[in-house]
Write a protein that holds these residues in place. Structure first.
Motif: not given
Length: 340
Positions: A86-98
């Motif tokens: 769940k935490f890693m999914a949250y981080v992935r949702s935040k990393v959206t640009t270069d």
């Protein structure tokens, strides 16, 4: 009032983007979380890092748990860690640009498999990781094995005297030193103007936080002997001692026996919790180390005094402890010895 910790901020700045996990360790309540989530966070913003490229997350925060679909109360009831998926999914949702992302994690040991998760982030070129952890479960000596040599430790101490002097806004350095020798440098102490408030805070911190942490980590049910040992060490800061001497003290003063092996184990626990530091002897003439006898110093003299109910305010020994801490803060390795 914000207490600036520029000494430690500079350490974090120098370690930016070095390919390692930056791990802030130190005794509980010395200011690790504030350093990371406020002081260092503001530095990143001021240096031009976009706010959406800084991911702050506290694993002991009910609000942050809600963000990933977890419940702090439920986790506590079920006696489990935070779900890493769940935490890693949250981080992935935040990393959206270069661009570089800065991951600032507080009390990270509360997440299951946190070592694997953090090591995984190190493989990403766009992720720089900074973490703090409770020293009851996340210790300096564990970093080597948990992060496979990729952990970079920044050890944080309570306020040095110069930090204490600035934070307390004293006009008289002597009165500041007198207060520092009695109440030490835990940051919260500076906010109290009342003597009784300072004393009660330090006493509750010692018993309600540090002792509880040690008992939970090592599953100690009866802490009478550990408490007695702490009292003996606190009464004899700056004095040479070893487990055998302490064993004899238990027999003669406390009226019962405790093995030197158990004493050595307890001393290790107190050092792991960053309450004590050990200084070993160096034979100047023979040019070699002598592991015993040695000296033990408290990382904060205020906690030492609180443990003894402020009954043994020995200026000489307290000053020795403060000077030892100051040298350690400055990065020195400190040995003890005798010059004939």
């Amino acid at each position: 009032m914000e207490i600036r910790r520029d000494f430690y901020l500079d350490k974090l700045i120098r370690r930016k983007n070095n390919g390692l996990i930056k791990v802030i360790t130190g005794i509980r309540r010395c200011g690790k979380s504030y350093l990371l989530n406020n002081i260092f966070y503001n530095h990143l913003l001021e240096s031009g890092v976009p706010a959406d490229h800084i991911i702050r997350f506290a694993f002991d925060s009910a609000d942050d748990m809600y963000l990933i679909g977890e419940s702090l109360i439920k986790i506590e009831k079920e006696k489990r860690g935070v779900d890493p998926e769940k935490f890693m999914a949250y981080v992935r949702s935040k990393v959206t640009t270069d661009g570089m992302y800065y991951l600032l994690l507080d009390e990270v040991q509360l997440m299951d498999c946190f070592e694997s998760v953090l090591n995984g982030y190190l493989r990403k070129d766009n992720m720089d990781v900074f973490v703090t952890g409770s020293n009851a479960k996340f210790l300096s000596k564990d970093i080597v094995t948990e992060f496979a040599g990729r952990g970079d430790e920044v050890h944080m101490y309570p306020l040095s005297f110069s930090e204490f002097l600035k934070a307390g806004q004293y006009t008289n350095e002597l009165s500041a030193l007198q207060d520092y020798m009695i109440y030490g440098g835990m940051p919260q102490v500076v906010s109290f103007s009342n003597k009784k408030e300072k004393e009660n805070y330090l006493k509750s911190l010692f018993q309600g936080t540090y002792m509880r942490d040690i008992k939970e980590r090592y599953n100690i049910r009866n802490d009478d002997d550990l408490s007695e040992l702490i009292d003996i060490i606190a009464s004899n800061i700056g004095c040479l001692t070893n487990p055998t001497n302490l064993e004899n003290t238990f027999k003669s003063v406390k009226g019962h026996s405790i093995s030197d092996t158990t004493i050595q184990s307890y001393l290790g626990m107190l050092q792991d919790a960053f309450m004590l530091e050990k200084a070993i002897r160096y034979d100047i003439k023979g040019k070699h180390y002598i592991n015993t006898p040695s000296k033990y110093y408290f990382e904060d003299v205020g906690l030492r005094n609180a443990r003894l109910n402020y009954r043994q305010i020995d200026g000489g020994h307290l000053m020795e402890n403060i000077i030892y801490n100051e040298l350690r803060i400055r990065g020195y390795s400190v040995d003890i010895g005798q010059v004939e």
